[in-house]
Design a protein around this motif. Structure first.
Motif, PDB file in Angstrom:
ATOM      1  N   SER A  40       0.830  -1.205   0.000  1.00 23.82           N
ATOM      2  CA  SER A  40       0.000   0.000   0.000  1.00 23.82           C
ATOM      3  C   SER A  40       0.866   1.256   0.000  1.00 23.82           C
ATOM      4  O   SER A  40       1.999   1.241   0.483  1.00 23.82           O
ATOM      5  N   ALA A  47      -2.618  -2.317  -5.986  1.00 29.57           N
ATOM      6  CA  ALA A  47      -2.832  -1.926  -4.593  1.00 29.57           C
ATOM      7  C   ALA A  47      -1.996  -0.700  -4.348  1.00 29.57           C
ATOM      8  O   ALA A  47      -0.765  -0.789  -4.301  1.00 29.57           O
ATOM      9  N   GLN A  67     -19.647  -8.299  -5.002  1.00 34.64           N
ATOM     10  CA  GLN A  67     -18.220  -8.260  -4.740  1.00 34.64           C
ATOM     11  C   GLN A  67     -17.526  -9.469  -5.364  1.00 34.64           C
ATOM     12  O   GLN A  67     -17.901 -10.607  -5.104  1.00 34.64           O
ATOM     13  N   HIS A 108     -13.327  -6.214  -4.946  1.00 31.99           N
ATOM     14  CA  HIS A 108     -13.183  -5.864  -3.534  1.00 31.99           C
ATOM     15  C   HIS A 108     -11.730  -5.854  -3.088  1.00 31.99           C
ATOM     16  O   HIS A 108     -11.406  -5.389  -1.994  1.00 31.99           O
ATOM     17  N   ASP A 109     -10.825  -6.363  -3.955  1.00 32.91           N
ATOM     18  CA  ASP A 109      -9.430  -6.509  -3.551  1.00 32.91           C
ATOM     19  C   ASP A 109      -8.453  -5.772  -4.467  1.00 32.91           C
ATOM     20  O   ASP A 109      -7.265  -6.068  -4.487  1.00 32.91           O
ATOM     21  N   GLU A 110      -8.939  -4.817  -5.249  1.00 37.07           N
ATOM     22  CA  GLU A 110      -8.078  -3.910  -6.003  1.00 37.07           C
ATOM     23  C   GLU A 110      -8.239  -2.530  -5.384  1.00 37.07           C
ATOM     24  O   GLU A 110      -9.340  -1.980  -5.350  1.00 37.07           O
ATOM     25  N   SER A 153     -13.392 -10.895  -6.871  1.00 35.58           N
ATOM     26  CA  SER A 153     -11.948 -10.670  -6.824  1.00 35.58           C
ATOM     27  C   SER A 153     -11.446 -10.172  -8.174  1.00 35.58           C
ATOM     28  O   SER A 153     -11.943 -10.578  -9.228  1.00 35.58           O
ATOM     29  N   SER A 175     -11.395   0.445  -2.450  1.00 38.10           N
ATOM     30  CA  SER A 175     -11.597  -0.575  -3.473  1.00 38.10           C
ATOM     31  C   SER A 175     -12.675  -0.111  -4.446  1.00 38.10           C
ATOM     32  O   SER A 175     -13.377   0.880  -4.210  1.00 38.10           O
TER      33      SER A 175
END
Length: 256
Positions: free
Chosen positions: A106, A255, A242, A178-180, A244, A221
């Motif tokens: 991050s 990220a 949601q 949900h994970d980008e 991936s 996200s």
């Protein structure tokens, strides 16, 4: 000042939003071959500032057309044109992307190594390296997702918030990652940064070699972006499915 914005895979306009500004000059230029730059030189002369926003920027398209991505996104013809003038002090402000980073942590910093995972990111790294080696006065801005209102003269490209609003308004379930994670930045903040750099250069009169991450204060996200739009517009969040980012091949997993 001259601004570049992509309007087709090859052709660009200078100062493209002309309808509200009838006294602006516009020029057709082939960004790959450089055809059209000389007409600018004869009618406009040497620009003091060039803001390069032109790019083939859809990752999926870049994956399918890597040669086009490299030839358009690396501004060879633009820098060659600027180099043809005796004075080489034009300030070149070039918009890059946070997709130059690998996306394994991050809040990347400028000194972190650029390890792009898609063709779009690779073309942008190549552009940064080319500008750094070939032009003495530049500011490279690695922006995240840029959001804001539609331009005065609407652009054909789908804008992030407007696209989310449009798909949710259909009252059908839509998939969002949900994970980008990205750090979306407001378009007027980007403009403020550009104007501040121009003013700094004008006041100090010194050439700059600047690389700057340009993102907003929040790490969110795609799901969180969609939820925000849903809350503001009154849509049900049940429409937001949601998924991936790994479920869809886009040539990137970011990220930032």
């Amino acid at each position: 000042m001259i601004s570049l914005s992509l309007t087709t895979p090859i052709q660009i306009f200078f100062n493209p939003c002309l309808t509200p500004f009838p006294h602006s000059l516009a020029f057709h230029v082939d960004l790959v071959t450089g055809e059209g730059f000389q007409s600018i030189a004869s009618k406009f002369g040497l620009p003091h500032v060039v803001v390069n926003c032109a790019a083939l920027s859809v990752p999926r398209v870049c994956e399918k057309e890597p040669d086009a991505a490299m030839s358009i996104n690396v501004p060879n013809s633009l820098v060659n044109w600027l180099s043809s003038f005796e004075e080489r002090d034009t300030l070149l402000i070039h918009l890059s992307t946070d997709q130059v980073y690998e996306g394994v942590k991050s809040f990347y910093k400028e000194e972190d190594e650029a390890v792009p995972v898609n063709v779009y990111g690779k073309s942008k790294v190549a552009a940064e390296q080319f500008i750094s080696k070939s032009w003495p006065n530049f500011a490279i801005l690695r922006s995240s997702i840029i959001f804001g209102p539609q331009t005065i003269s609407p652009v054909p490209k789908s804008l992030p918030i407007q696209w989310i609003d449009g798909v949710l308004s259909k009252k059908e379930q839509v998939e969002f990652f949900h994970d980008e994670f990205r750090c979306p930045v407001y378009v007027k903040d980007v403009v403020t940064i550009i104007l501040s750099l121009i003013n700094k250069w004008i006041i100090e009169g010194k050439q700059m070699k600047l690389l700057l991450n340009v993102g907003g204060p929040d790490r969110v996200s795609r799901v969180q972006m969609a939820e925000t739009v849903a809350h503001v517009r009154g849509y049900s969040t049940s429409l937001i499915k949601q998924v991936s980012a790994s479920s869809v091949y886009r040539g990137s997993l970011i990220a930032s």
